[in-house]
Design an enzyme around this catalytic site. Structure first.
Site, short mmCIF file in Angstrom:
data_model
loop_
_atom_site.label_atom_id
_atom_site.label_comp_id
_atom_site.label_asym_id
_atom_site.label_seq_id
_atom_site.Cartn_x
_atom_site.Cartn_y
_atom_site.Cartn_z
N LYS A 74 0.86 -1.19 0.00
CA LYS A 74 0.00 0.00 0.00
C LYS A 74 0.90 1.24 0.00
O LYS A 74 1.93 1.26 0.71
CB LYS A 74 -0.85 -0.06 1.28
CG LYS A 74 -1.93 0.98 1.41
CD LYS A 74 -2.76 0.69 2.68
CE LYS A 74 -3.95 1.63 2.82
NZ LYS A 74 -4.79 1.29 4.00
N SER A 150 -9.49 0.88 3.04
CA SER A 150 -8.67 1.74 2.21
C SER A 150 -7.54 1.03 1.49
O SER A 150 -6.92 1.60 0.59
CB SER A 150 -8.09 2.86 3.08
OG SER A 150 -7.22 2.35 4.05
N SER A 174 -9.68 -1.50 7.18
CA SER A 174 -9.11 -1.25 5.85
C SER A 174 -8.32 -2.41 5.26
O SER A 174 -7.91 -2.33 4.10
CB SER A 174 -8.24 0.01 5.88
OG SER A 174 -9.04 1.15 5.94
#
Lengths: 464, 69
Positions: A74, A150, A174
């Site tokens: 990420k 996310s 997330s």
């Protein structure tokens, strides 16, 4: 090919890490346009790291349990030489990271090869990865739908087979939300287990980091490699590493597993509860228990997240509010204005809620809940009908994960191998959430593996 | 349960923003007030749990600890 199979082939000299990396890079170039997972591809670095792994094998040295395994992170994890975007436009102009985040250093030390950085909601404040600056991540199972967030790029990259392993972060869900919507395994360990060093914070009270994979064994490999004490993370508990790979096949005999009722039996669609019923049957979980004050725990997490996130970004909110993603900007601006008494009350409720929940684990080893309230919504969808009422689709995605991260319990999202068996619309992926007492990640892995062996859990193959 | 969800969110936002040095753009106000109202509903939920003076906030300050060995 799984991470475990790749590592075994590379360590045995049957396949070179270079070939693995080149194949992965070519695959990303050919297919990621459809999903928009990657915001940076570190091709030269991947080639250099793969060459180093191959050199180690040639010299008779063991490159480690992730030898030659491609990974991606990420884009809130520091990657040496890249600006750490955290999904934002604002961070694009900041200095490149001087070194890799702690977790990436750990995976690299185990032989992994970095492919690149992955799309996410801006500053991790969202459950959908409909990023205004970098575009939405598209669900590999239906590119008209969100991947969740996310850590949407992480889940979608793994689901699409662009990387067997990825790292993400989970503050309110997330990791678990996109894992469920993309049909992959995602682990949020106990708060304080894995170091967040070099990962861009969102709401420090709840920030966790963890891996994604397409099977339980790969998830365990990544989690085991990621463990280690880091003096740079003030929230990390410096415990001995507790590897789970050796325990994977220990089975679930004797484990007391219950299905969570109340809050976790409302607020969602039929497929979420059918998925739980299927997993419960396979695990022999007949009892139902109530998690006391779960809705209040969620509310506490909501307020603390809003305030901590806003405070982190207050200088930019003052100076350049229009450079934020409109989706996150107004949440942050509102979060900067909350009364202090709400925040202190929320932190006191958080402790009181924890005190009510922990005794459940005197009676139960694992709790089972839905991971998400429904399958992936369409990109741009604002509302969804739940229990006869139209609710905002985005915040409601965390309805089952947020009460768990609020008190730092370890949890894993486990995808149904056959979502159609749960009546999932269009056969879209959906997962369940397994929850354990603090520091008992081993039990999560044993149950996830048992579900896999029973044919209930597995990462569904997206259409090509 | 205390219900403070009916309030002048726009007036509150304008007044409080000045205290924290935020100059709110009127274009952002609808989003801000919607989020404040949502936060107020969450606050009503947390205010509804009876607590005693012994209920400390969750974060515990640690004056110092040994680095990992």
């Amino acid at each position: 090919m799984s991470a475990a199979e790749t590592a075994a082939a590379v360590r045995a000299g049957r396949r070179s890490a270079k070939d693995v990396a080149e194949a992965a890079l070519a695959d990303i170039a050919a297919r990621d346009g459809a999903f928009n997972c990657f915001t940076a591809v570190t091709a030269e670095r991947a080639r250099a790291e793969a060459a180093a792994v191959d050199a180690a094998v040639s010299a008779g040295r063991d490159p480690g349990p992730l030898a030659g395994v491609p990974v991606a992170v990420k884009n809130l994890f520091d990657v040496e030489g890249l600006a750490t975007l955290a999904g934002s436009k604002i961070e694009r102009d900041k200095s490149p990271a001087a070194r890799d985040a702690f977790l990436l250093r750990r995976l690299r030390a185990a032989g992994a090869v970095l492919l690149g950085a992955l799309n996410m909601d801006e500053y991790a404040y969202g459950f959908t990865t409909e990023n205004h600056h970098y575009g939405p991540v598209r669900n590999p199972h239906d590119t008209g739908r969100i991947a969740g967030g996310s850590s949407g790029g992480s889940a979608a990259a793994v689901a699409a087979g662009l990387a067997p392993l990825a790292l993400g972060s989970d503050t309110n869900g997330s990791i678990r939300v996109p894992a469920s919507l993309c049909g992959v395994f995602g682990l949020k360990p106990t708060y304080g287990r894995l170091s967040r060093g070099g990962a861009y914070l969102f709401a420090a009270s709840f920030d966790h980091v963890g891996p994604f994979a397409r099977d339980a064994a790969d998830l365990a490999l990544a989690y085991d490699a990621a463990q280690g004490a880091d003096p740079d993370d003030p929230a990390q508990q410096w415990r001995e590493a507790a590897p789970v790979s050796p325990l994977l096949d220990a089975g679930i005999a004797g484990l007391r597993i219950a299905v969570a009722d109340g809050h976790f039996a409302r607020n969602g669609h039929a497929e979420a509860f059918a998925a739980v019923a299927i997993a419960a049957r396979a695990l022999g979980a007949a009892a139902r228990v109530s998690v006391p004050e779960a809705a209040r725990g969620r509310a506490a997490a909501f307020l603390i997240t809003m305030a901590e996130g806003a405070n982190l970004h207050l200088p930019d909110l003052r100076e350049r509010p229009d450079d934020f993603d409109p989706m996150t900007r107004d949440r942050f601006l509102a979060g900067a204005l909350l009364p202090a008494s709400w925040l202190v009350q929320a932190q006191r409720v958080r402790a009181a809620y924890r005190a009510r929940v922990l005794p459940l684990f005197d009676e139960w080893d694992l709790l089972l809940t839905p991971a998400t309230p429904y399958v992936a919504p369409r990109i741009g969808q604002d509302t969804v009908e739940v229990d006869g009422e139209a609710v905002p689709v985005r915040p409601n995605l965390g309805v089952y994960t947020q009460p768990i991260s609020c008190i730092g319990l370890p949890a894993v999202a486990v995808p149904l191998a056959d979502p159609g068996a749960a009546g999932a619309p269009g056969g879209l992926p959906i997962g369940v959430q397994l929850i354990a007492a603090p520091w008992r990640e081993d039990l999560l892995f044993r149950a996830a593996r048992a579900l896999e062996r029973a044919g209930v859990a597995g990462s569904p193959t997206p259409p090509r | 349960m205390n219900d403070h969800t009916e309030f002048d969110a726009e007036g509150y936002a304008r007044g409080t923003a000045a205290l924290v040095g935020l100059a709110l753009d009127p274009r952002h106000l609808p989003g801000i007030t919607a989020n404040l109202r949502l936060a107020a509903r969450m606050a009503a939920a947390v205010q509804g749990l009876p607590l005693t003076p012994a209920d400390e906030p969750a974060p515990i300050f640690v004056a110092g600890r040994d680095a990992p060995g």
